[in-house]
Design a protein around this motif. Structure first.
Motif, mmCIF file in Angstrom:
data_model
loop_
_atom_site.group_PDB
_atom_site.id
_atom_site.type_symbol
_atom_site.label_atom_id
_atom_site.label_comp_id
_atom_site.label_asym_id
_atom_site.label_seq_id
_atom_site.Cartn_x
_atom_site.Cartn_y
_atom_site.Cartn_z
ATOM 1 N N GLU A 97 74.822 -44.674 22.982
ATOM 2 C CA GLU A 97 73.740 -43.944 23.635
ATOM 3 C C GLU A 97 72.996 -43.052 22.641
ATOM 4 O O GLU A 97 71.762 -43.033 22.609
ATOM 5 C CB GLU A 97 74.319 -43.095 24.771
ATOM 6 N N ALA A 98 73.733 -42.328 21.805
ATOM 7 C CA ALA A 98 73.112 -41.412 20.851
ATOM 8 C C ALA A 98 72.355 -42.169 19.754
ATOM 9 O O ALA A 98 71.244 -41.784 19.389
ATOM 10 C CB ALA A 98 74.162 -40.498 20.233
ATOM 11 N N ALA A 101 69.150 -43.548 21.173
ATOM 12 C CA ALA A 101 68.150 -42.481 21.326
ATOM 13 C C ALA A 101 67.537 -42.125 19.974
ATOM 14 O O ALA A 101 66.320 -41.914 19.880
ATOM 15 C CB ALA A 101 68.794 -41.248 21.966
ATOM 16 N N ASP A 104 65.159 -44.886 19.020
ATOM 17 C CA ASP A 104 63.933 -44.768 19.821
ATOM 18 C C ASP A 104 63.031 -43.670 19.264
ATOM 19 O O ASP A 104 61.815 -43.840 19.163
ATOM 20 C CB ASP A 104 64.255 -44.470 21.285
ATOM 21 N N ARG A 105 63.629 -42.553 18.914
ATOM 22 C CA ARG A 105 62.858 -41.440 18.336
ATOM 23 C C ARG A 105 62.226 -41.874 17.020
ATOM 24 O O ARG A 105 61.058 -41.610 16.756
ATOM 25 C CB ARG A 105 63.772 -40.238 18.127
#
Length: 160
Positions: A97-98, A101, A104-105
């Motif tokens: 998950e991290a 993210a 994506d950033r």
């Protein structure tokens, strides 16, 4: 949640860097007393370094950094993804998950920019995570007396 490192993260950073489990495939842990002396206050903040926070406590770190002098030509100059998580958090999907993210950033800041990830092939958890995140194998090579895997990720989908 991804955030900048803070003073309250000091103990968790020391735990990460001194953990034999975390550093099984990373050349071994650093001595805790050395880390205590070197890290007197807040962990260093720099672009691409994120603390992974769960319910107000640090559980890991994500690093996205340019690798200008990478030891593999296929990775030189590209952004390298690195991550460390406290062993007690393993197996819960937090790393996936991290990292997703963070990717994506990254894609929002540098659209189309490739990201590389290197890990030992013996690190089954890391190999599984790389596949889950969409990294594809570029090459395998020998380094540090072990077989290494280099994968690449790009936010752009190939045109049909």
């Amino acid at each position: 949640m991804l955030r900048e490192p803070e003073t309250r993260d000091r103990a968790a950073f020391i735990e990460l860097l001194a953990s034999p489990e975390v550093h099984t495939y990373l050349g071994g842990p650093r001595p805790r007393d050395e880390l205590e002396r070197e890290m007197s206050g807040a962990p260093e903040q720099w672009p691409g370094s994120f603390t992974v926070d769960l319910d107000g406590s640090m559980i890991g770190q994500i690093l996205l950094r340019r690798a200008p002098g990478h030891h593999r030509p296929a990775a030189a100059g590209k952004v390298d993804l690195g991550y460390l998580f406290l062993p007690r958090t393993w197996g819960h999907g937090y790393a996936a998950e991290a990292c997703a993210a963070a990717l994506d950033r990254f894609a929002g800041v540098l659209p189309g920019g490739p990201v590389v990830l290197a890990t030992q092939t013996a690190n089954v958890r890391s190999m599984r995570l790389a596949a889950k995140l969409g990294f594809t194998e570029v090459e395998r090579f020998e380094a540090w007396d072990a077989e290494q895997w280099l994968g690449m990720w790009s936010p752009l989908k190939p045109s049909s």
